[in-house]
Design an enzyme around this catalytic site. Sequence first.
Site, PDB file in Angstrom:
ATOM      1  N   VAL A   9       0.811  -1.204   0.000  1.00  0.00           N
ATOM      2  CA  VAL A   9       0.000   0.000   0.000  1.00  0.00           C
ATOM      3  C   VAL A   9       0.850   1.261   0.000  1.00  0.00           C
ATOM      4  O   VAL A   9       0.507   2.257  -0.646  1.00  0.00           O
ATOM      5  CB  VAL A   9      -0.965  -0.013   1.215  1.00  0.00           C
ATOM      6  CG1 VAL A   9      -0.197  -0.055   2.531  1.00  0.00           C
ATOM      7  CG2 VAL A   9      -1.913   1.177   1.174  1.00  0.00           C
ATOM      8  N   LEU A  14      10.688  -4.708  -8.659  1.00  0.00           N
ATOM      9  CA  LEU A  14      11.951  -5.430  -8.701  1.00  0.00           C
ATOM     10  C   LEU A  14      11.723  -6.902  -8.423  1.00  0.00           C
ATOM     11  O   LEU A  14      11.259  -7.278  -7.334  1.00  0.00           O
ATOM     12  CB  LEU A  14      12.926  -4.850  -7.676  1.00  0.00           C
ATOM     13  CG  LEU A  14      13.249  -3.365  -7.801  1.00  0.00           C
ATOM     14  CD1 LEU A  14      14.310  -2.974  -6.781  1.00  0.00           C
ATOM     15  CD2 LEU A  14      13.704  -3.025  -9.209  1.00  0.00           C
ATOM     16  N   CYS A  46      19.752  -4.251   1.349  1.00  0.00           N
ATOM     17  CA  CYS A  46      18.885  -4.147   0.181  1.00  0.00           C
ATOM     18  C   CYS A  46      18.674  -2.682  -0.194  1.00  0.00           C
ATOM     19  O   CYS A  46      18.731  -2.316  -1.369  1.00  0.00           O
ATOM     20  CB  CYS A  46      17.547  -4.832   0.461  1.00  0.00           C
ATOM     21  SG  CYS A  46      16.456  -4.936  -0.979  1.00  0.00           S
ATOM     22  N   CYS A  62      12.862 -11.402   3.649  1.00  0.00           N
ATOM     23  CA  CYS A  62      12.071 -11.804   2.487  1.00  0.00           C
ATOM     24  C   CYS A  62      12.552 -13.097   1.849  1.00  0.00           C
ATOM     25  O   CYS A  62      11.755 -13.850   1.288  1.00  0.00           O
ATOM     26  CB  CYS A  62      12.039 -10.671   1.457  1.00  0.00           C
ATOM     27  SG  CYS A  62      13.631 -10.280   0.705  1.00  0.00           S
TER      28      CYS A  62
END
EC number: 2.8.1.13
Length: 385
Positions: A11, A32, A101, A199
């Site tokens: 969001v 990505l 990241c 992740c």
Amino acid sequence: MKVLAAMSGGVDSAVAAARAVEAGHDVVGVHLALSRQPGTLRTGARGCCTIEDSMDAQRAANMIGIPYYVWDFSERFKLDVVDDFIAEYSAGRTPNPCMRCNERIKFAALLEKAVALGFDAVATGHYATIREDANGNRELHRAAAWAKDQSYVLGVLTTEQLAHSMFPLGPTPSKDEIRAEAAERGFSVANKPDSHDICFIPDGNTRGWLADKVGAEQGEILNRSGEVLGKHEGALAFTIGQRKGLNVGYPTDDGKPRFVLEIRPKTNEVVVGPREALALAEIAGTTFSWAGLDPLASGFITEPGESFDCHVQVRAHSDPMPAVARVDATAVDAEGLQVGPELVVTPHEPLNGVSPGQTAVLYVGTRVLGQCTIARTVSAVPAAV
């Protein structure tokens, strides 16, 4: 301006892209792809950048009315984030993959490609703000909503990267307002849960994942005096500050529990001791950067090497602690080798449970001054304790 909106499928990034369009910018959305595993779906996952996320991002881009692309950054992500994560743990350090990241993917590889393609800035859904001083120099500051502030994970941004960054959500007081705005815009992600955890380890089992990638070998558990207290089944299974699972087998003389104080990958040893020994009087690192003007150019110091007042934050959601910092030009490591320059931070009160490999971000007021990867720590408690 020509703006590339990084759209994760959540969001925040969807609203950020929409706001960039409404601000009059020429916006292109990009997602990505950080994994080449075609079966990486959100089922059972707690991270981000899944196939479902890319579809959510595309739906949002379509509603906003902007071009949308998926860029394959999987090889760069594996090298700069996943492999780095493994290497850092193998060296006995505790890395922050989200920091890596941001540093190497979202604000290095992505920004580099965006600028090469003629974009003026990259917009993301991070909660942080950019201000300019009286001379037009850009500064990174905390977001309006401290509860959601993400300036800590952006502390790795360099001056050059800051010049091409845009954070449309920074002034927003709360995440609830962002969700309400997304609902008004008709975005399907308005109530989508936030991603969390690492992740590339979607089940959250970091120990099991590392054991599979690196392996485990039995070693010794020592106290601070070097006495062998027991055996372990793999040093990578431990973290600084850990209490449970030490399997030492007998209590201490004072009956107090032991905690992991140090992990020594070269000798495959784990050092344990009292809780008090987790308190650190000093942290330092040779890998550091400034988010904008450095302390000398900012006027916080008048000559190189001088100490300056600041606050230090060592975790994304921890409180900033008052401290003094300085840059030593000729620092020396434990083996007597010159490693400078080194950013040295001395908190007013000892820091607890901080590990080499973590990131220390320095603040002056709401401004993010810079950061360092912690490589050296000094205990506030003598080794004899």
